[in-house]
Design a protein around this motif. Structure first.
Motif, mmCIF file in Angstrom:
data_model
loop_
_atom_site.group_PDB
_atom_site.id
_atom_site.type_symbol
_atom_site.label_atom_id
_atom_site.label_comp_id
_atom_site.label_asym_id
_atom_site.label_seq_id
_atom_site.Cartn_x
_atom_site.Cartn_y
_atom_site.Cartn_z
ATOM 1 N N PHE A 255 -13.875 -43.641 -84.817
ATOM 2 C CA PHE A 255 -14.201 -43.061 -85.383
ATOM 3 C C PHE A 255 -15.468 -44.855 -85.451
ATOM 4 O O PHE A 255 -15.673 -45.854 -86.592
ATOM 5 C CB PHE A 255 -14.646 -43.325 -86.848
ATOM 6 C CG PHE A 255 -15.964 -42.435 -87.782
ATOM 7 C CD1 PHE A 255 -17.301 -41.414 -87.654
ATOM 8 C CD2 PHE A 255 -16.782 -43.624 -88.936
ATOM 9 C CE1 PHE A 255 -17.484 -41.063 -88.345
ATOM 10 C CE2 PHE A 255 -17.904 -43.134 -89.460
ATOM 11 C CZ PHE A 255 -18.337 -42.192 -89.143
ATOM 12 N N ASN A 256 -16.954 -44.647 -85.135
ATOM 13 C CA ASN A 256 -17.585 -45.870 -84.502
ATOM 14 C C ASN A 256 -16.778 -46.558 -83.940
ATOM 15 O O ASN A 256 -16.228 -46.455 -83.015
ATOM 16 C CB ASN A 256 -18.632 -46.148 -85.928
ATOM 17 C CG ASN A 256 -19.389 -45.373 -86.417
ATOM 18 O OD1 ASN A 256 -20.017 -44.687 -85.897
ATOM 19 N ND2 ASN A 256 -19.857 -45.538 -87.505
ATOM 20 N N THR A 257 -16.736 -48.120 -84.227
ATOM 21 C CA THR A 257 -16.580 -49.368 -84.081
ATOM 22 C C THR A 257 -14.547 -48.949 -84.393
ATOM 23 O O THR A 257 -14.256 -49.684 -84.131
ATOM 24 C CB THR A 257 -16.847 -50.423 -84.191
ATOM 25 O OG1 THR A 257 -16.270 -50.809 -85.874
ATOM 26 C CG2 THR A 257 -18.351 -50.688 -83.943
ATOM 27 N N THR A 258 -14.069 -48.175 -85.275
ATOM 28 C CA THR A 258 -12.928 -48.083 -85.802
ATOM 29 C C THR A 258 -11.999 -47.013 -84.927
ATOM 30 O O THR A 258 -12.502 -46.032 -84.074
ATOM 31 C CB THR A 258 -12.918 -47.538 -86.816
ATOM 32 O OG1 THR A 258 -13.683 -48.549 -88.003
ATOM 33 C CG2 THR A 258 -11.292 -47.485 -87.158
ATOM 34 N N ILE A 259 -11.181 -47.836 -83.770
ATOM 35 C CA ILE A 259 -10.428 -46.811 -82.827
ATOM 36 C C ILE A 259 -8.808 -46.433 -83.418
ATOM 37 O O ILE A 259 -8.058 -47.372 -84.323
ATOM 38 C CB ILE A 259 -10.043 -47.922 -81.636
ATOM 39 C CG1 ILE A 259 -11.199 -48.629 -81.300
ATOM 40 C CG2 ILE A 259 -9.574 -46.909 -80.407
ATOM 41 C CD1 ILE A 259 -12.553 -47.806 -80.749
ATOM 42 N N TYR A 260 -8.804 -44.827 -84.221
ATOM 43 C CA TYR A 260 -7.211 -45.132 -84.491
ATOM 44 C C TYR A 260 -6.033 -44.789 -83.012
ATOM 45 O O TYR A 260 -4.985 -45.228 -84.158
ATOM 46 C CB TYR A 260 -7.719 -44.058 -85.238
ATOM 47 C CG TYR A 260 -8.874 -43.434 -86.216
ATOM 48 C CD1 TYR A 260 -8.526 -44.382 -86.733
ATOM 49 C CD2 TYR A 260 -10.110 -42.343 -85.954
ATOM 50 C CE1 TYR A 260 -9.518 -44.014 -88.240
ATOM 51 C CE2 TYR A 260 -10.840 -43.008 -87.140
ATOM 52 C CZ TYR A 260 -10.548 -43.534 -88.316
ATOM 53 O OH TYR A 260 -11.680 -43.462 -89.279
ATOM 54 N N SER A 261 -6.836 -44.744 -82.527
ATOM 55 C CA SER A 261 -5.728 -44.570 -81.255
ATOM 56 C C SER A 261 -6.250 -44.486 -79.701
ATOM 57 O O SER A 261 -7.422 -44.245 -79.706
ATOM 58 C CB SER A 261 -4.975 -43.203 -81.107
ATOM 59 O OG SER A 261 -5.613 -42.139 -80.924
ATOM 60 N N LEU A 262 -5.787 -45.153 -78.652
ATOM 61 C CA LEU A 262 -6.403 -44.798 -77.460
ATOM 62 C C LEU A 262 -6.103 -43.810 -76.545
ATOM 63 O O LEU A 262 -7.394 -44.128 -75.822
ATOM 64 C CB LEU A 262 -5.954 -46.394 -76.393
ATOM 65 C CG LEU A 262 -5.386 -47.582 -77.382
ATOM 66 C CD1 LEU A 262 -4.405 -48.560 -76.071
ATOM 67 C CD2 LEU A 262 -6.744 -47.784 -77.637
ATOM 68 N N GLU A 263 -5.541 -42.986 -76.983
ATOM 69 C CA GLU A 263 -6.225 -41.516 -76.645
ATOM 70 C C GLU A 263 -7.207 -40.858 -76.401
ATOM 71 O O GLU A 263 -7.483 -40.745 -77.825
ATOM 72 C CB GLU A 263 -4.739 -40.915 -76.488
ATOM 73 C CG GLU A 263 -4.510 -39.036 -76.474
ATOM 74 C CD GLU A 263 -3.281 -38.730 -76.882
ATOM 75 O OE1 GLU A 263 -2.919 -37.502 -76.398
ATOM 76 O OE2 GLU A 263 -2.558 -38.611 -77.263
ATOM 77 N N ASP A 264 -7.325 -39.991 -75.927
ATOM 78 C CA ASP A 264 -8.422 -39.266 -76.359
ATOM 79 C C ASP A 264 -8.225 -37.766 -75.824
ATOM 80 O O ASP A 264 -7.910 -37.458 -74.559
ATOM 81 C CB ASP A 264 -9.968 -38.659 -75.492
ATOM 82 C CG ASP A 264 -11.631 -38.063 -75.519
ATOM 83 O OD1 ASP A 264 -11.023 -37.517 -76.520
ATOM 84 O OD2 ASP A 264 -12.457 -38.725 -74.968
ATOM 85 N N ARG A 265 -7.237 -36.746 -76.773
ATOM 86 C CA ARG A 265 -6.607 -35.844 -76.212
ATOM 87 C C ARG A 265 -8.116 -34.538 -75.598
ATOM 88 O O ARG A 265 -7.385 -33.774 -74.336
ATOM 89 C CB ARG A 265 -6.219 -35.318 -76.924
ATOM 90 C CG ARG A 265 -7.174 -34.007 -78.537
ATOM 91 C CD ARG A 265 -5.991 -33.728 -79.004
ATOM 92 N NE ARG A 265 -6.444 -32.535 -80.238
ATOM 93 C CZ ARG A 265 -7.132 -32.693 -80.865
ATOM 94 N NH1 ARG A 265 -7.135 -34.402 -81.194
ATOM 95 N NH2 ARG A 265 -7.625 -32.179 -81.705
ATOM 96 N N PHE A 266 -9.213 -34.536 -76.103
ATOM 97 C CA PHE A 266 -9.975 -33.492 -75.897
ATOM 98 C C PHE A 266 -10.704 -33.724 -73.825
ATOM 99 O O PHE A 266 -11.150 -32.738 -73.760
ATOM 100 C CB PHE A 266 -11.908 -33.920 -76.822
ATOM 101 C CG PHE A 266 -11.097 -32.780 -78.029
ATOM 102 C CD1 PHE A 266 -10.422 -31.990 -77.918
ATOM 103 C CD2 PHE A 266 -11.731 -33.926 -78.766
ATOM 104 C CE1 PHE A 266 -10.090 -31.680 -79.219
ATOM 105 C CE2 PHE A 266 -11.613 -33.292 -80.302
ATOM 106 C CZ PHE A 266 -11.101 -31.424 -79.726
ATOM 107 N N ARG A 267 -10.453 -35.111 -73.653
ATOM 108 C CA ARG A 267 -10.737 -35.905 -71.957
ATOM 109 C C ARG A 267 -9.418 -35.473 -71.378
ATOM 110 O O ARG A 267 -10.109 -36.232 -70.095
ATOM 111 C CB ARG A 267 -12.154 -36.555 -71.993
ATOM 112 C CG ARG A 267 -12.980 -36.170 -72.890
ATOM 113 C CD ARG A 267 -14.004 -37.397 -72.949
ATOM 114 N NE ARG A 267 -15.796 -37.400 -73.844
ATOM 115 C CZ ARG A 267 -15.572 -37.595 -74.689
ATOM 116 N NH1 ARG A 267 -14.979 -37.990 -75.259
ATOM 117 N NH2 ARG A 267 -16.608 -37.308 -76.132
ATOM 118 N N GLY A 268 -8.681 -35.635 -72.077
ATOM 119 C CA GLY A 268 -7.418 -35.878 -71.222
ATOM 120 C C GLY A 268 -7.394 -36.981 -70.720
ATOM 121 O O GLY A 268 -7.096 -36.746 -69.889
ATOM 122 N N VAL A 269 -7.257 -37.964 -71.822
ATOM 123 C CA VAL A 269 -6.850 -39.429 -70.870
ATOM 124 C C VAL A 269 -5.641 -40.358 -72.030
ATOM 125 O O VAL A 269 -6.390 -40.298 -73.549
ATOM 126 C CB VAL A 269 -8.311 -39.981 -70.861
ATOM 127 C CG1 VAL A 269 -8.987 -40.122 -69.570
ATOM 128 C CG2 VAL A 269 -9.286 -40.444 -71.684
#
Length: 768
Positions: free
Chosen positions: A657-671
């Motif tokens: 959310f904005n500059t906060t990164i909860y995880s490095l994965e993006d399941r919607f884009r498969g990376v």
């Protein structure tokens, strides 16, 4: 379809079991499975707390679970059991912490004690609150007020924001930049000129009554997933949704409602977009002109044939100004230019236009895909033009709907967080508090950045946020942040802005919104404004992570008392003891909006501030809704175009959310990691690249400043040829500080020309 299928994005829907899994994972990650689940049942409820994530509207009759995956992550992130205190900072130098990833920094947990940077040891060391306020106050009193900046992110409450803006003005400036300068300032500039209000005209009831929705440049599945309830309900009624976006975002393609047992068990998906137009980055202006051209020429034809008119001629005659001039420009628009700039065919735009002409009540939704361009203000005015043609503003089921980000970024502006003195009732403040407010325009975020680079900022006070990561031109800006004589960060978690510190730096840890806030008069509540201009109360639900924390109002008051001369008309301590007194003061300053504030703040669904355009009252210079004629169809005309350049636009993942990164994965884009560039197969072939290749990206501008991001991997993706997507904030170093929207100065992050250079090697490790 395999998630590794070449050139195809994952086909999983938004919501569904994937969302349930993500919520479960974040609760386990933060060690709060039972506590977090219980707290979330109070999220966005009239008697609970308002989500600390996005600003989407809160319904009067909420769902049993009125939170989304993104909101659940934000809640778990705030009420985590993890915490770091003085012992942690005794073990680590700042240089050591700088080596950590942004995700790792915030995942360390909540900050618990005031900290001051010690240059001799390169460590942050614990200090008392009294020492912190005394030192900050003494430093500020010795400085030129015109060279001090009071920045705020969009999460602080209305009460805190009012106090903070008053602190800045009593100190002597209007230097009150905030996160809206980075995203929706284009909206706040465009809409007053066209319809006389700085906010949208749509409320939740309009979604129940609309018969068509046009969607531009907003990723609902990641940035405001609760809106999917309104979109799904609309689709089930047969309402068409016409979407324009360079990427096929999962939330705008299909949705499985996690709150529907039937959908969860059957896997039944709701198709969200009935038309999905993948235009070029920055192609919205041309696409909108193409649609308007078809609508206007359709009306011309109907008039000649004596058929029913396409335009709402009664609305145009009574409520609109400048139609003939705009209509002439639309008729004269060249189809070759429209197709070239938009990346869409005339046939595709006709399909969208015909859908628009069939509808009687249309909502126009947009996000930063419109605002973050050189001509971002014109983008929004073009959407207004389209809506005005058929009277789609100021009637039930229709209107314009900007989707804001931070949970109170719109509300902060409402109560005085603005660098523009003409937007603030300064005469009223002068009468109320017995001081002469400064009348000069203050610094917005870009102004503040430019002043920092020039060495003309002596102190930066940040009420939340992670400004070092949020701003463009990182390699230019980081040395400027390090040269600040004083840097004060009011924060809940450790982030990059604490490590790229000034010469003298303070970290002041504050309570989170979800924590119980006990003051002299008892437990306190706060308030905020959502995207639809409705105000809501919010009560903390959990015990504070540490008894050493102060609330945001208490911290602002502490700085104010240490900095300003005593004022017989303002008792900071009384305000901190009882927040209802702050709300009384807000109501006195803004009576039209906040009359009976304390009595109305718990209204289910919130109470709405007056939005004149929603009633077809036009507070513009002409007294009517204004059509505007764009200067051209290129959303970024001043960015030098190199023949070998690709047009980059930045995106966010489902794990942030904005500059906060909860995880490095993006399941919607498969990376699995964020250091990637999404590219079209044709561009990869032209550049001799294959899936997984290492590349370097550099800004395609001929300057002495080198702007580049290295160690990126190529991911083949369905994206318009000539365009490339990369993650925010990782790609911020590629955005020149001077590349911002005209009039609003919003960084033009959705259109940056870059060159991509192979650096050798390759693998698919970044893919699922």
């Amino acid at each position: 379809m395999s998630k590794e299928s070449s050139g195809n994005e994952p086909t999983l829907p938004s919501g569904g079991w994937g969302s349930v899994k993500e919520v479960t994972n974040i609760l386990l990650q933060e060690h709060i499975p039972l506590k977090g689940a219980a707290v979330m049942l109070k999220q966005n409820k009239p008697d609970g707390f308002m989500c600390v994530s996005c600003a989407w509207a809160k319904p009067a009759h909420p769902h049993p679970a009125e939170f989304c995956e993104s909101g659940a992550k934000a809640t778990a992130w705030e009420i985590t059991s993890k915490k770091i205190g003085a012992d942690f900072f005794r073990k680590h130098t700042v240089r050591e912490l700088e080596a950590m990833h942004d995700h790792e920094l915030e995942d360390l947990g909540r900050l618990t004690v005031p900290l001051r940077y010690d240059a001799a040891t390169d460590k942050y060391v614990e200090a008392s609150w009294d020492a912190a306020f005394a030192d900050i106050g003494a430093r500020l009193r010795a400085m030129d007020p015109k060279q001090v900046v009071f920045y705020s992110s969009g999460r602080a409450s209305l009460e805190t924001s009012y106090m903070y803006s008053l602190l800045a003005r009593m100190y002597g400036n209007n230097n009150l930049p905030d996160s809206s300068n980075m995203c929706h300032e284009s909206t706040s500039v465009a809409l007053p000129k066209s319809i006389g209000v700085p906010v949208g005209t749509v409320v939740l009831d309009d979604f129940d009554n609309t018969d068509c929705i046009f969607f531009f440049g907003q990723n609902v599945g990641v940035n405001s997933p609760r809106m999917l309830h309104q979109l799904q309900d609309a689709r089930k009624r047969g309402v068409p949704i016409v979407t324009f976006n360079p990427l096929r975002e999962r939330g705008l393609v299909s949705f499985v409602n996690p709150q529907s047992p039937i959908e969860m068990l059957s896997g039944a998906e709701t198709c969200i977009s009935t038309q999905y137009h993948q235009l070029k980055a920055g192609g919205d202006l041309a696409a909108l002109m193409g649609i308007c051209k078809i609508v206007i020429e359709g009306d011309d034809d109907a008039r000649m044939r004596g058929a029913a008119r396409v335009l709402d001629v009664d609305f145009l005659a009574e409520h609109a100004h400048g139609f003939e001039e705009f209509a002439a420009s639309a008729r004269a628009a060249d189809w070759d230019e429209i197709e070239r700039e938009s990346g869409l065919t005339r046939l595709a735009l006709r399909e969208a236009a015909e859908q628009y002409m069939r509808a009687k009540k249309v909502i126009g939704i947009f996000g930063m895909g419109l605002t973050q361009h050189r001509n971002g203000v014109e983008n929004i005015n073009m959407l207004v033009n389209l809506l005005l043609l058929r009277g789609n503003i100021g009637k039930l089921g229709a209107g314009i709907c900007p989707v804001r980000g931070h949970s109170n970024v719109q509300g902060q502006r409402t109560v005085g967080i603005s660098e523009k003195p003409e937007l603030v009732p300064l005469d009223k403040l002068a009468q109320q508090y017995g001081f002469e407010p400064p009348r000069e325009k203050g610094m917005n975020t870009i102004d503040a950045c430019e002043a920092m680079v020039a060495g003309k900022v002596q102190a930066l006070i940040s009420l939340g946020g992670n400004l070092v990561r949020a701003v463009p031109d990182r390699d230019v800006m980081e040395p400027a942040f390090r040269n600040l004589p004083l840097n004060v960060q009011i924060s809940t978690k450790l982030n990059r802005s604490h490590l790229v510190h000034g010469q003298d730096s303070w970290i002041l840890p504050c309570l989170g919104r979800i924590e119980k806030d006990r003051q002299a008069s008892g437990e306190q509540a706060v308030s905020m404004e959502d995207s639809t201009a409705c105000m809501h109360g919010s009560r903390g639900q959990v015990e504070p992570v540490a008894d050493t924390l102060l609330s945001e109002p208490a911290i602002v008051a502490g700085i104010a008392k240490a900095t300003l001369a005593p004022n017989p008309k303002l008792d900071w301590d009384a305000w901190v003891a009882d927040y209802s007194k702050i709300r009384d003061a807000i109501a006195e300053t803004y009576p039209e909006i906040f009359h009976e504030f304390n009595a109305r703040m718990w209204t289910p669904g919130g109470f709405r501030k007056p939005v004149a355009a929603a009633k077809r009252e036009w507070k513009t210079e002409t007294g009517k809704a204004n059509f505007t004629v764009p200067g051209g169809l290129n959303a970024d005309p001043d960015m030098p175009r190199a023949p070998d350049a690709l047009r980059l636009f930045t995106v966010r993942s489902d794990g942030q959310f904005n500059t906060t990164i909860y995880s490095l994965e993006d399941r919607f884009r498969g990376v699995l990691d964020r250091m990637v560039l999404f590219m079209a197969r044709a561009d990869m072939e032209r550049l001799g690249l294959k899936e997984g290749d290492w590349v370097s990206a550099s800004a395609a501008v001929e300057e002495t400043v080198k702007r580049s991001v290295d160690k990126l991997r190529v991911v083949e993706f369905p994206i318009p040829e000539g365009c490339v997507a990369g993650y925010y904030p990782e790609c911020n170093p590629l955005i020149p500080l001077w590349h911002y929207a005209k009039d609003s100065k919003v960084p033009a992050a959705k259109s940056i020309d870059i060159r991509v250079t192979p650096t050798g090697g390759g693998s698919k490790r970044h893919l699922h």
